[in-house]
Scaffold this motif. Structure first.
Motif, PDB file in Angstrom:
ATOM      1  N   TYR A  17      28.011  25.380  38.750  1.00 56.21           N
ATOM      2  CA  TYR A  17      27.663  26.173  37.817  1.00 56.21           C
ATOM      3  C   TYR A  17      25.960  26.182  38.343  1.00 56.21           C
ATOM      4  N   TYR A  20      26.103  28.511  41.359  1.00 55.65           N
ATOM      5  CA  TYR A  20      26.203  29.445  40.625  1.00 55.65           C
ATOM      6  C   TYR A  20      24.945  30.135  40.192  1.00 55.65           C
ATOM      7  N   SER A  53      27.571  40.313  34.820  1.00 57.04           N
ATOM      8  CA  SER A  53      28.933  40.364  35.676  1.00 57.04           C
ATOM      9  C   SER A  53      29.956  40.760  35.018  1.00 57.04           C
ATOM     10  N   LYS A  54      31.144  41.193  35.823  1.00 54.28           N
ATOM     11  CA  LYS A  54      31.948  41.909  35.056  1.00 54.28           C
ATOM     12  C   LYS A  54      33.680  40.949  35.739  1.00 54.28           C
ATOM     13  N   ASN A  55      33.515  39.847  35.945  1.00 56.10           N
ATOM     14  CA  ASN A  55      34.070  38.753  36.236  1.00 56.10           C
ATOM     15  C   ASN A  55      35.421  38.696  35.006  1.00 56.10           C
ATOM     16  N   PRO A  56      36.678  38.708  35.063  1.00 57.73           N
ATOM     17  CA  PRO A  56      37.553  38.358  34.178  1.00 57.73           C
ATOM     18  C   PRO A  56      37.652  37.018  33.982  1.00 57.73           C
ATOM     19  N   THR A  57      37.919  36.293  34.939  1.00 57.40           N
ATOM     20  CA  THR A  57      37.905  35.241  34.792  1.00 57.40           C
ATOM     21  C   THR A  57      36.872  33.776  34.334  1.00 57.40           C
ATOM     22  N   PHE A  58      35.641  34.843  34.157  1.00 56.41           N
ATOM     23  CA  PHE A  58      34.712  34.067  32.937  1.00 56.41           C
ATOM     24  C   PHE A  58      35.180  33.633  32.110  1.00 56.41           C
ATOM     25  N   THR A  59      36.173  34.941  31.667  1.00 58.38           N
ATOM     26  CA  THR A  59      36.848  34.341  30.535  1.00 58.38           C
ATOM     27  C   THR A  59      37.227  32.726  29.634  1.00 58.38           C
ATOM     28  N   TYR A  91      44.557  43.262  40.089  1.00 59.78           N
ATOM     29  CA  TYR A  91      44.083  42.089  40.291  1.00 59.78           C
ATOM     30  C   TYR A  91      44.078  41.171  40.444  1.00 59.78           C
ATOM     31  N   CYS A  95      44.218  39.023  44.157  1.00 60.50           N
ATOM     32  CA  CYS A  95      43.835  37.701  44.284  1.00 60.50           C
ATOM     33  C   CYS A  95      44.845  36.825  44.768  1.00 60.50           C
TER      34      CYS A  95
END
Length: 111
Positions: A17, A20, A53-59, A91, A95
């Motif tokens: 992280y 990142y 960031s609109k990254n759904p995996t960050f949820t 999505y 992937c």
């Protein structure tokens, strides 16, 4: 992959992280300078660009995100499930196609 940050040792997770975080910082720096250069503007010293960031995996990684970006803010989007579910399926399909689909379809099937 879904739970990778929960299964990694804390030291490894922090290293990933922090990498990142440095990538985001470089992106903001380069993006801000590029736009200022194109407009021939001078950037004030106390101006800090925002990163969205609109990254759904960050949820699933929200704890690690807050550890890395302690001043982060979260906006919760509420969407109609009739739109959100097909979007998420699309999505996941992309992937899957990029990372999980076999090179040879059905390699062990005898035809």
């Amino acid at each position: 992959l879904i739970w990778f940050d929960k299964t990694l040792p804390l030291e490894s997770r922090r290293a990933i992280y922090q990498h990142y975080r440095r990538c985001v910082q470089r992106h903001l720096f380069a993006h801000t300078l590029l736009h200022a250069y194109k407009r021939e503007e001078i950037i004030p010293v106390n101006t800090f660009p925002r990163y969205l960031s609109k990254n759904p995996t960050f949820t699933l990684r929200i704890d690690s995100i807050f550890d890395t970006f302690p001043d982060a803010r979260v906006i919760v989007m509420i969407r109609n499930p009739y739109h959100a579910i097909p979007s998420m399926v699309s999505y996941i399909q992309k992937c899957w196609a990029n990372f999980a689909e076999p090179v040879v379809p059905r390699p062990f099937r005898s035809e």
